[in-house]
Write a protein that holds these residues in place. Sequence first.
Motif, PDB file in Angstrom:
ATOM      1  N   LYS A 190      -6.639   2.766   3.494  1.00  0.00           N
ATOM      2  CA  LYS A 190      -8.061   2.911   3.829  1.00  0.00           C
ATOM      3  C   LYS A 190      -8.861   1.715   3.312  1.00  0.00           C
ATOM      4  O   LYS A 190      -9.717   1.178   4.006  1.00  0.00           O
ATOM      5  CB  LYS A 190      -8.579   4.197   3.189  1.00  0.00           C
ATOM      6  CG  LYS A 190      -9.762   4.803   3.835  1.00  0.00           C
ATOM      7  CD  LYS A 190     -10.141   6.077   3.091  1.00  0.00           C
ATOM      8  CE  LYS A 190     -10.296   7.207   4.042  1.00  0.00           C
ATOM      9  NZ  LYS A 190     -10.876   8.391   3.419  1.00  0.00           N
ATOM     10  N   LYS A 191      -8.554   1.280   2.088  1.00  0.00           N
ATOM     11  CA  LYS A 191      -9.240   0.118   1.519  1.00  0.00           C
ATOM     12  C   LYS A 191      -8.937  -1.152   2.303  1.00  0.00           C
ATOM     13  O   LYS A 191      -9.801  -1.974   2.541  1.00  0.00           O
ATOM     14  CB  LYS A 191      -8.824  -0.097   0.064  1.00  0.00           C
ATOM     15  CG  LYS A 191      -9.445   0.850  -0.900  1.00  0.00           C
ATOM     16  CD  LYS A 191      -8.975   0.517  -2.297  1.00  0.00           C
ATOM     17  CE  LYS A 191      -9.124   1.699  -3.212  1.00  0.00           C
ATOM     18  NZ  LYS A 191      -8.544   1.449  -4.530  1.00  0.00           N
ATOM     19  N   ARG A 192      -7.670  -1.313   2.663  1.00  0.00           N
ATOM     20  CA  ARG A 192      -7.243  -2.539   3.348  1.00  0.00           C
ATOM     21  C   ARG A 192      -7.723  -2.598   4.798  1.00  0.00           C
ATOM     22  O   ARG A 192      -8.217  -3.624   5.262  1.00  0.00           O
ATOM     23  CB  ARG A 192      -5.722  -2.657   3.318  1.00  0.00           C
ATOM     24  CG  ARG A 192      -5.197  -3.944   3.941  1.00  0.00           C
ATOM     25  CD  ARG A 192      -3.690  -3.980   4.002  1.00  0.00           C
ATOM     26  NE  ARG A 192      -3.073  -3.896   2.719  1.00  0.00           N
ATOM     27  CZ  ARG A 192      -2.615  -4.942   2.008  1.00  0.00           C
ATOM     28  NH1 ARG A 192      -2.738  -6.152   2.496  1.00  0.00           N
ATOM     29  NH2 ARG A 192      -2.036  -4.760   0.847  1.00  0.00           N
TER      30      ARG A 192
ATOM     31  N   THR B 246      -6.731  10.402  10.014  1.00  0.00           N
ATOM     32  CA  THR B 246      -6.120  10.423   8.684  1.00  0.00           C
ATOM     33  C   THR B 246      -4.778  11.153   8.652  1.00  0.00           C
ATOM     34  O   THR B 246      -3.873  10.724   7.943  1.00  0.00           O
ATOM     35  CB  THR B 246      -7.070  11.024   7.636  1.00  0.00           C
ATOM     36  OG1 THR B 246      -7.475  12.319   8.062  1.00  0.00           O
ATOM     37  CG2 THR B 246      -8.280  10.141   7.440  1.00  0.00           C
TER      38      THR B 246
ATOM     39  N   ASP C 298       0.853  -1.190   0.000  1.00  0.00           N
ATOM     40  CA  ASP C 298       0.000   0.000   0.000  1.00  0.00           C
ATOM     41  C   ASP C 298       0.891   1.243   0.000  1.00  0.00           C
ATOM     42  O   ASP C 298       1.757   1.385   0.856  1.00  0.00           O
ATOM     43  CB  ASP C 298      -0.915   0.011   1.221  1.00  0.00           C
ATOM     44  CG  ASP C 298      -1.933  -1.111   1.184  1.00  0.00           C
ATOM     45  OD1 ASP C 298      -2.040  -1.780   0.147  1.00  0.00           O
ATOM     46  OD2 ASP C 298      -2.614  -1.318   2.202  1.00  0.00           O
TER      47      ASP C 298
ATOM     48  N   GLY D 125      -9.536   0.157   6.639  1.00  0.00           N
ATOM     49  CA  GLY D 125     -10.684   0.956   7.058  1.00  0.00           C
ATOM     50  C   GLY D 125     -10.319   2.201   7.835  1.00  0.00           C
ATOM     51  O   GLY D 125     -11.186   2.834   8.443  1.00  0.00           O
TER      52      GLY D 125
ATOM     53  N   ALA E  70      -5.247   6.152   0.628  1.00  0.00           N
ATOM     54  CA  ALA E  70      -6.393   5.484  -0.010  1.00  0.00           C
ATOM     55  C   ALA E  70      -6.214   3.972  -0.013  1.00  0.00           C
ATOM     56  O   ALA E  70      -7.174   3.232   0.223  1.00  0.00           O
ATOM     57  CB  ALA E  70      -6.577   6.006  -1.429  1.00  0.00           C
ATOM     58  N   ASP E  71      -4.989   3.508  -0.287  1.00  0.00           N
ATOM     59  CA  ASP E  71      -4.718   2.067  -0.276  1.00  0.00           C
ATOM     60  C   ASP E  71      -4.904   1.480   1.127  1.00  0.00           C
ATOM     61  O   ASP E  71      -5.511   0.422   1.292  1.00  0.00           O
ATOM     62  CB  ASP E  71      -3.295   1.784  -0.757  1.00  0.00           C
ATOM     63  CG  ASP E  71      -3.073   2.128  -2.213  1.00  0.00           C
ATOM     64  OD1 ASP E  71      -4.067   2.219  -2.960  1.00  0.00           O
ATOM     65  OD2 ASP E  71      -1.902   2.304  -2.597  1.00  0.00           O
TER      66      ASP E  71
ATOM     67  N   ASN F  88     -12.428   5.840   7.809  1.00  0.00           N
ATOM     68  CA  ASN F  88     -13.757   5.664   7.210  1.00  0.00           C
ATOM     69  C   ASN F  88     -14.899   6.133   8.095  1.00  0.00           C
ATOM     70  O   ASN F  88     -16.018   6.238   7.631  1.00  0.00           O
ATOM     71  CB  ASN F  88     -13.986   4.192   6.848  1.00  0.00           C
ATOM     72  CG  ASN F  88     -13.265   3.803   5.589  1.00  0.00           C
ATOM     73  OD1 ASN F  88     -12.898   4.641   4.784  1.00  0.00           O
ATOM     74  ND2 ASN F  88     -13.059   2.512   5.409  1.00  0.00           N
TER      75      ASN F  88
END
Length: 63
Positions: free
Chosen positions: A29-31, A42, A22, A33, A26-27, A36
């Motif tokens: 966040k996808k993996r 952040t 990652d 959370g 954003a990467d 979110n």
Amino acid sequence: MYVCLCHAITDTQIREAVDQGDLSLADVKKRLGVGNQCGKCTRMASEIIQARLDVTPNFYEVA
């Protein structure tokens, strides 16, 4: 240390996500959370990601 209290994500988990490929918030966040829910984590997560990227060589940049 806990970075994201909403999802109980630690700095170690963020570093491991970067080690697994990652390269951005954003990467991660996808993996994981991160960010979110309330989003207060952040900034710290971004700093941890950038610090890890500064230490870890990116061999794809050379190729």
